[in-house]
Design a protein around this motif. Structure first.
Motif, PDB file in Angstrom:
ATOM      1  N   ILE A   1       0.840  -1.204   0.000  1.00 11.42           N
ATOM      2  CA  ILE A   1       0.000   0.000   0.000  1.00 11.42           C
ATOM      3  C   ILE A   1       0.873   1.251   0.000  1.00 11.42           C
ATOM      4  CG2 ILE A   1      -1.630   1.344   1.373  1.00 11.42           C
ATOM      5  CD1 ILE A   1      -2.881  -1.308   2.249  1.00 11.42           C
ATOM      6  N   ALA A   2       1.946   1.228   0.787  1.00 12.11           N
ATOM      7  CA  ALA A   2       2.832   2.394   0.856  1.00 12.11           C
ATOM      8  C   ALA A   2       3.452   2.687  -0.508  1.00 12.11           C
ATOM      9  CB  ALA A   2       3.926   2.146   1.889  1.00 12.11           C
ATOM     10  N   TRP A   3       3.834   1.642  -1.233  1.00 13.57           N
ATOM     11  CA  TRP A   3       4.419   1.826  -2.563  1.00 13.57           C
ATOM     12  C   TRP A   3       3.390   2.427  -3.517  1.00 13.57           C
ATOM     13  CZ3 TRP A   3       3.465   0.224  -7.544  1.00 13.57           C
ATOM     14  CH2 TRP A   3       4.495   0.427  -8.464  1.00 13.57           C
ATOM     15  N   VAL A   4       2.163   1.896  -3.481  1.00 12.38           N
ATOM     16  CA  VAL A   4       1.098   2.403  -4.351  1.00 12.38           C
ATOM     17  C   VAL A   4       0.751   3.843  -3.976  1.00 12.38           C
ATOM     18  CG1 VAL A   4      -1.323   2.118  -5.020  1.00 12.38           C
ATOM     19  CG2 VAL A   4       0.152   0.108  -4.830  1.00 12.38           C
ATOM     20  N   PHE A   5       0.650   4.121  -2.677  1.00 15.36           N
ATOM     21  CA  PHE A   5       0.336   5.483  -2.229  1.00 15.36           C
ATOM     22  C   PHE A   5       1.395   6.467  -2.723  1.00 15.36           C
ATOM     23  CE2 PHE A   5      -2.822   5.480   1.518  1.00 15.36           C
ATOM     24  CZ  PHE A   5      -3.629   4.570   0.870  1.00 15.36           C
ATOM     25  N   ASP A   6       2.655   6.082  -2.623  1.00 15.64           N
ATOM     26  CA  ASP A   6       3.737   6.959  -3.060  1.00 15.64           C
ATOM     27  C   ASP A   6       3.613   7.256  -4.546  1.00 15.64           C
ATOM     28  OD1 ASP A   6       6.437   8.262  -2.557  1.00 15.64           O
ATOM     29  OD2 ASP A   6       6.991   6.802  -4.099  1.00 15.64           O
ATOM     30  N   TYR A   7       3.283   6.224  -5.322  1.00 14.32           N
ATOM     31  CA  TYR A   7       3.114   6.419  -6.768  1.00 14.32           C
ATOM     32  C   TYR A   7       1.960   7.385  -7.036  1.00 14.32           C
ATOM     33  CZ  TYR A   7       2.117   5.540 -11.671  1.00 14.32           C
ATOM     34  OH  TYR A   7       1.891   5.707 -13.017  1.00 14.32           O
ATOM     35  N   ILE A   8       0.828   7.177  -6.371  1.00 17.00           N
ATOM     36  CA  ILE A   8      -0.356   7.991  -6.632  1.00 17.00           C
ATOM     37  C   ILE A   8      -0.162   9.425  -6.149  1.00 17.00           C
ATOM     38  CG2 ILE A   8      -2.779   8.306  -5.952  1.00 17.00           C
ATOM     39  CD1 ILE A   8      -3.111   5.290  -6.187  1.00 17.00           C
TER      40      ILE A   8
END
Length: 229
Positions: A84-91
């Motif tokens: 989730i942290a990786w996806v949040f950073d991307y978004i």
């Protein structure tokens, strides 16, 4: 993918219920990459092919099955947190990727006075984050999330959305990208349209839906025909 034609029912559509991941937002592909990145951080090889199995599956079920598959030492919640942290950073850097036709469909529904609901197995925090970063000029009448509820393919999320919308299943329409979501809509007694994302439709799902279409843009003409616009 060619549009699959089926004989549409003529009941007027007064409410449209949206799934989120893979239907509104192109986030399933991001999640697959995120699982791979997070898995490597913890010493596990979570391939995109393997992670595809969990598209549309409730978190509790995913936790149980992935833990059984990878065995001792697999900390699902920690790995999921890093995903989730990786996806949040991307978004946060790029915005939530919006699927083709979403904005046009939402504008159409608002102009026609058709109620809208978002029904997702994801947590409310995740749904809120995606919506805030999608740059959508639309407010859903109802948002139902997976917190404390049985996830799809159980019908609970869509039944709760109907109750809050004060809409009947016969006058509502569900938009889904997965066979799991289609089954949830079927169990709730609501007709549905399938807009496949990463997974192709199964023969079983094709039997349950009104139509299989290429994008959300196609839904506009289907509702226009049903409602006589």
């Amino acid at each position: 993918m060619a549009q699959t034609e089926k004989k549409a029912r003529t009941t007027e559509v007064k409410a449209v219920l949206f799934d989120m991941d893979g239907l509104m937002f192109d986030t399933e592909a991001l999640n697959l990459k995120g699982w791979a990145v997070a898995g490597r951080l913890h010493g596990f090889e979570i391939t995109e092919e393997y992670a595809r199995k969990y598209i549309g599956i409730h978190m509790a079920t995913s936790r149980e099955l992935m833990t059984a598959h990878f065995g001792e030492g697999f900390n699902f919640d920690a790995i999921r947190g890093d995903r989730i942290a990786w996806v949040f950073d991307y978004i946060e850097k790029n915005g939530t990727p919006v699927k083709k036709g979403l904005k046009e469909l939402l504008t159409f529904l608002r102009e026609k006075g058709i109620k809208t609901a978002l029904g997702s197995s994801s947590t409310r925090d995740l749904v809120t984050f995606y919506l805030e970063h999608a740059r959508l000029n639309h407010t859903f009448d109802v948002i139902v999330c997976g917190d404390g509820m049985r996830g799809k393919p159980e019908p609970d999320i869509y039944l709760a959305a109907l109750e809050q919308l004060k809409a009947g299943p016969q006058e509502s329409l569900v938009l889904e990208d997965t066979c799991t979501g289609v089954l949830a809509a079927h169990r709730a007694g609501i007709r549905s349209i399938l807009v496949p994302d990463l997974l192709p439709p199964t023969p079983e799902a094709e039997k349950l839906v009104l139509q299989v279409v290429e994008s959300l843009q196609d839904v506009i003409s289907i509702i226009s025909t049903s409602n006589g616009y």
